[in-house]
Scaffold this motif. Sequence first.
Motif, PDB file in Angstrom:
ATOM      1  N   ILE A  20       0.832  -1.211   0.000  1.00  0.00           N
ATOM      2  CA  ILE A  20       0.000   0.000   0.000  1.00  0.00           C
ATOM      3  C   ILE A  20       0.861   1.253   0.000  1.00  0.00           C
ATOM      4  CG2 ILE A  20      -1.654   1.348   1.349  1.00  0.00           C
ATOM      5  CD1 ILE A  20      -2.805  -1.354   2.321  1.00  0.00           C
ATOM      6  N   ARG A  21       1.914   1.276   0.808  1.00  0.00           N
ATOM      7  CA  ARG A  21       2.737   2.481   0.914  1.00  0.00           C
ATOM      8  C   ARG A  21       3.440   2.797  -0.400  1.00  0.00           C
ATOM      9  NH1 ARG A  21       8.066   1.487   4.679  1.00  0.00           N
ATOM     10  NH2 ARG A  21       8.849   3.246   3.443  1.00  0.00           N
ATOM     11  N   PHE A  22       3.887   1.769  -1.126  1.00  0.00           N
ATOM     12  CA  PHE A  22       4.596   2.049  -2.372  1.00  0.00           C
ATOM     13  C   PHE A  22       3.643   2.381  -3.519  1.00  0.00           C
ATOM     14  CE2 PHE A  22       8.285   0.246  -0.224  1.00  0.00           C
ATOM     15  CZ  PHE A  22       9.264   1.149  -0.640  1.00  0.00           C
ATOM     16  N   VAL A  23       2.447   1.833  -3.495  1.00  0.00           N
ATOM     17  CA  VAL A  23       1.442   2.233  -4.484  1.00  0.00           C
ATOM     18  C   VAL A  23       1.070   3.697  -4.259  1.00  0.00           C
ATOM     19  CG1 VAL A  23      -0.940   1.915  -5.244  1.00  0.00           C
ATOM     20  CG2 VAL A  23       0.523  -0.078  -4.901  1.00  0.00           C
TER      21      VAL A  23
ATOM     22  N   ALA B  31       1.655   9.397  -5.840  1.00  0.00           N
ATOM     23  CA  ALA B  31       2.041  10.743  -5.410  1.00  0.00           C
ATOM     24  C   ALA B  31       3.125  11.319  -6.317  1.00  0.00           C
ATOM     25  CB  ALA B  31       2.538  10.708  -3.962  1.00  0.00           C
ATOM     26  N   LEU B  32       4.064  10.487  -6.741  1.00  0.00           N
ATOM     27  CA  LEU B  32       5.127  10.955  -7.625  1.00  0.00           C
ATOM     28  C   LEU B  32       4.589  11.308  -9.015  1.00  0.00           C
ATOM     29  CD1 LEU B  32       8.026   8.538  -6.613  1.00  0.00           C
ATOM     30  CD2 LEU B  32       7.765  10.957  -6.030  1.00  0.00           C
ATOM     31  N   TRP B  33       3.522  10.621  -9.448  1.00  0.00           N
ATOM     32  CA  TRP B  33       2.878  10.982 -10.716  1.00  0.00           C
ATOM     33  C   TRP B  33       2.232  12.361 -10.605  1.00  0.00           C
ATOM     34  CZ3 TRP B  33       3.147  10.273 -15.587  1.00  0.00           C
ATOM     35  CH2 TRP B  33       3.536   9.043 -16.133  1.00  0.00           C
ATOM     36  N   LEU B  34       1.589  12.622  -9.457  1.00  0.00           N
ATOM     37  CA  LEU B  34       0.964  13.930  -9.249  1.00  0.00           C
ATOM     38  C   LEU B  34       2.020  15.035  -9.172  1.00  0.00           C
ATOM     39  CD1 LEU B  34      -1.783  13.016  -6.622  1.00  0.00           C
ATOM     40  CD2 LEU B  34      -2.129  13.590  -9.036  1.00  0.00           C
ATOM     41  N   ALA B  35       3.148  14.716  -8.547  1.00  0.00           N
ATOM     42  CA  ALA B  35       4.214  15.710  -8.393  1.00  0.00           C
ATOM     43  C   ALA B  35       4.894  16.024  -9.715  1.00  0.00           C
ATOM     44  CB  ALA B  35       5.246  15.204  -7.384  1.00  0.00           C
ATOM     45  N   CYS B  36       4.995  15.010 -10.578  1.00  0.00           N
ATOM     46  CA  CYS B  36       5.673  15.210 -11.870  1.00  0.00           C
ATOM     47  C   CYS B  36       4.986  14.338 -12.915  1.00  0.00           C
ATOM     48  CB  CYS B  36       7.153  14.857 -11.748  1.00  0.00           C
ATOM     49  SG  CYS B  36       8.105  15.166 -13.242  1.00  0.00           S
ATOM     50  N   PRO B  37       3.910  14.823 -13.533  1.00  0.00           N
ATOM     51  CA  PRO B  37       3.121  14.007 -14.461  1.00  0.00           C
ATOM     52  C   PRO B  37       3.788  13.733 -15.804  1.00  0.00           C
ATOM     53  CG  PRO B  37       2.243  16.239 -14.343  1.00  0.00           C
ATOM     54  CD  PRO B  37       3.304  16.158 -13.300  1.00  0.00           C
ATOM     55  N   ARG B  38       4.968  14.262 -16.046  1.00  0.00           N
ATOM     56  CA  ARG B  38       5.661  14.014 -17.312  1.00  0.00           C
ATOM     57  C   ARG B  38       6.219  12.592 -17.370  1.00  0.00           C
ATOM     58  NH1 ARG B  38       7.649  18.916 -15.763  1.00  0.00           N
ATOM     59  NH2 ARG B  38       9.664  17.987 -15.215  1.00  0.00           N
ATOM     60  N   SER B  39       6.089  11.970 -18.525  1.00  0.00           N
ATOM     61  CA  SER B  39       6.588  10.607 -18.708  1.00  0.00           C
ATOM     62  C   SER B  39       8.108  10.616 -18.824  1.00  0.00           C
ATOM     63  CB  SER B  39       5.987   9.976 -19.966  1.00  0.00           C
ATOM     64  OG  SER B  39       4.590   9.861 -19.849  1.00  0.00           O
TER      65      SER B  39
ATOM     66  N   TYR C  63       8.691  -0.673 -11.078  1.00  0.00           N
ATOM     67  CA  TYR C  63       9.239  -2.028 -11.160  1.00  0.00           C
ATOM     68  C   TYR C  63       9.224  -2.727  -9.804  1.00  0.00           C
ATOM     69  CZ  TYR C  63      10.679  -1.646 -16.012  1.00  0.00           C
ATOM     70  OH  TYR C  63      10.667  -1.540 -17.378  1.00  0.00           O
ATOM     71  N   GLY C  64       9.423  -1.963  -8.734  1.00  0.00           N
ATOM     72  CA  GLY C  64       9.350  -2.562  -7.407  1.00  0.00           C
ATOM     73  C   GLY C  64       7.977  -3.141  -7.117  1.00  0.00           C
ATOM     74  N   ILE C  65       6.932  -2.387  -7.466  1.00  0.00           N
ATOM     75  CA  ILE C  65       5.557  -2.856  -7.275  1.00  0.00           C
ATOM     76  C   ILE C  65       5.264  -4.036  -8.190  1.00  0.00           C
ATOM     77  CG2 ILE C  65       3.123  -2.210  -7.517  1.00  0.00           C
ATOM     78  CD1 ILE C  65       4.032   0.683  -6.823  1.00  0.00           C
ATOM     79  N   LEU C  66       5.726  -3.954  -9.434  1.00  0.00           N
ATOM     80  CA  LEU C  66       5.497  -5.026 -10.403  1.00  0.00           C
ATOM     81  C   LEU C  66       6.094  -6.345  -9.922  1.00  0.00           C
ATOM     82  CD1 LEU C  66       4.400  -5.676 -13.276  1.00  0.00           C
ATOM     83  CD2 LEU C  66       6.716  -5.180 -14.124  1.00  0.00           C
ATOM     84  N   PHE C  67       7.320  -6.302  -9.422  1.00  0.00           N
ATOM     85  CA  PHE C  67       7.972  -7.520  -8.936  1.00  0.00           C
ATOM     86  C   PHE C  67       7.388  -7.993  -7.607  1.00  0.00           C
ATOM     87  CE2 PHE C  67      11.697  -5.975 -11.554  1.00  0.00           C
ATOM     88  CZ  PHE C  67      11.607  -7.011 -12.497  1.00  0.00           C
ATOM     89  N   MET C  68       6.721  -7.072  -6.893  1.00  0.00           N
ATOM     90  CA  MET C  68       6.131  -7.423  -5.605  1.00  0.00           C
ATOM     91  C   MET C  68       4.834  -8.221  -5.768  1.00  0.00           C
ATOM     92  SD  MET C  68       5.211  -4.741  -2.549  1.00  0.00           S
ATOM     93  CE  MET C  68       6.594  -3.685  -3.018  1.00  0.00           C
ATOM     94  N   VAL C  69       4.120  -7.990  -6.865  1.00  0.00           N
ATOM     95  CA  VAL C  69       2.806  -8.602  -7.070  1.00  0.00           C
ATOM     96  C   VAL C  69       2.829 -10.133  -6.950  1.00  0.00           C
ATOM     97  CG1 VAL C  69       0.965  -8.988  -8.766  1.00  0.00           C
ATOM     98  CG2 VAL C  69       1.866  -6.685  -8.396  1.00  0.00           C
TER      99      VAL C  69
ATOM    100  N   LEU D 172       3.640   6.951   5.711  1.00  0.00           N
ATOM    101  CA  LEU D 172       4.536   5.966   5.110  1.00  0.00           C
ATOM    102  C   LEU D 172       4.571   6.091   3.587  1.00  0.00           C
ATOM    103  CD1 LEU D 172       3.794   2.740   7.209  1.00  0.00           C
ATOM    104  CD2 LEU D 172       5.730   4.303   7.416  1.00  0.00           C
ATOM    105  N   GLY D 173       3.408   6.315   2.979  1.00  0.00           N
ATOM    106  CA  GLY D 173       3.336   6.373   1.526  1.00  0.00           C
ATOM    107  C   GLY D 173       3.907   7.650   0.945  1.00  0.00           C
ATOM    108  N   LEU D 174       3.499   8.793   1.527  1.00  0.00           N
ATOM    109  CA  LEU D 174       3.935  10.079   0.989  1.00  0.00           C
ATOM    110  C   LEU D 174       5.289  10.517   1.540  1.00  0.00           C
ATOM    111  CD1 LEU D 174       0.568  12.080   1.076  1.00  0.00           C
ATOM    112  CD2 LEU D 174       1.457  10.559  -0.699  1.00  0.00           C
ATOM    113  N   GLY D 175       5.498  10.253   2.834  1.00  0.00           N
ATOM    114  CA  GLY D 175       6.752  10.676   3.460  1.00  0.00           C
ATOM    115  C   GLY D 175       7.881   9.678   3.309  1.00  0.00           C
TER     116      GLY D 175
END
Length: 309
Positions: free
Chosen positions: A42-45, A50-58, A191-197, A224-227
């Motif tokens: 949950i924290r990494f998702v 949050a990082l997408w919101l902070a920087c939406p550029r690909s 990739y961390g989330i992908l390998f965690m699944v 935990l997630g944002l900080g």
Amino acid sequence: MNHNRTAAGHLAAFVTILIWGTTFISTKVLLRTFSPVEILFIRFVMGYLALWLACPRSLRLTSARQEGLYAAAGFCGVTMYYLLENIALTYTLASNVGVIISIAPFFTAILGWMFLGGERPRFRFFAGFLLAMAGISLISFGNEAALSLNPTGDLLAVAAAVIWAVYSTLTKKISALGHGTVQSTRRTFFYGILFMVPALTFMDFYVTPAQFTDMKNILNLLFLGLGASALCFVTWNTGVKILGPVKTSVYIYMVPVITTLTSALILKEPVTIPAALGIIMTLAGLFLSEQKTTKKGEPKIWTTKMKNV
């Protein structure tokens, strides 16, 4: 290296460790409702979003090698490190894991010398390492009747320390690509989330809406997630980018110090004499490891010299 830039690197590393050293409080609260792997996922998702919101550029990569670096960083720094640490905690004492994880700077220095063209670790680094480890041991085992060893759990903790050293080394290579730190961290999280699944299928993962009805749970997950995830991985990667993995990693020595102090301030846990002595020894070890000797033999503090990758 510009002194202001160097100071910014040390500040980024310190802020990271300051937050990571206090996450035990949030985790302790959440463990009443969530399993360790649920908290981790949950924290990494949350951090990724949050990082997408902070920087939406690909992030546009130019080669399979670059993609491979990010995949390896996500696998090591997110998936394997945290899974090994959590599994180790099921076999051995938390104090054991805390001490063993703190040897990560040793492995980071060796890998940096071998693979990044960094300086060969000098006597000061190893002397500081031994002093810090002695201090951390006093902090962790000062209240224990005896040190309890468990080969399985302790070896898993050693593996986690090695994996974190690999992650820090990969982060230095990634920083040389010139990508934005937020975008780089986000791709690593992906990739961390992908390998965690796959691990979720055989571990205790079963999240229900009822677990999110308590505001304490929501606030601690946000911390935990944002900080501890989104912000801290960005600041950690910033520190590595500026200082190099070796100088940044020695801040790991401070985690038990911050944990002990916040326990006293927030949970009102007493600080024993061995723990106080351990704090002093750990900080002295950190200071010694961060020193650098100039050609004339005079100590030059808070600088780093890491060759470009």
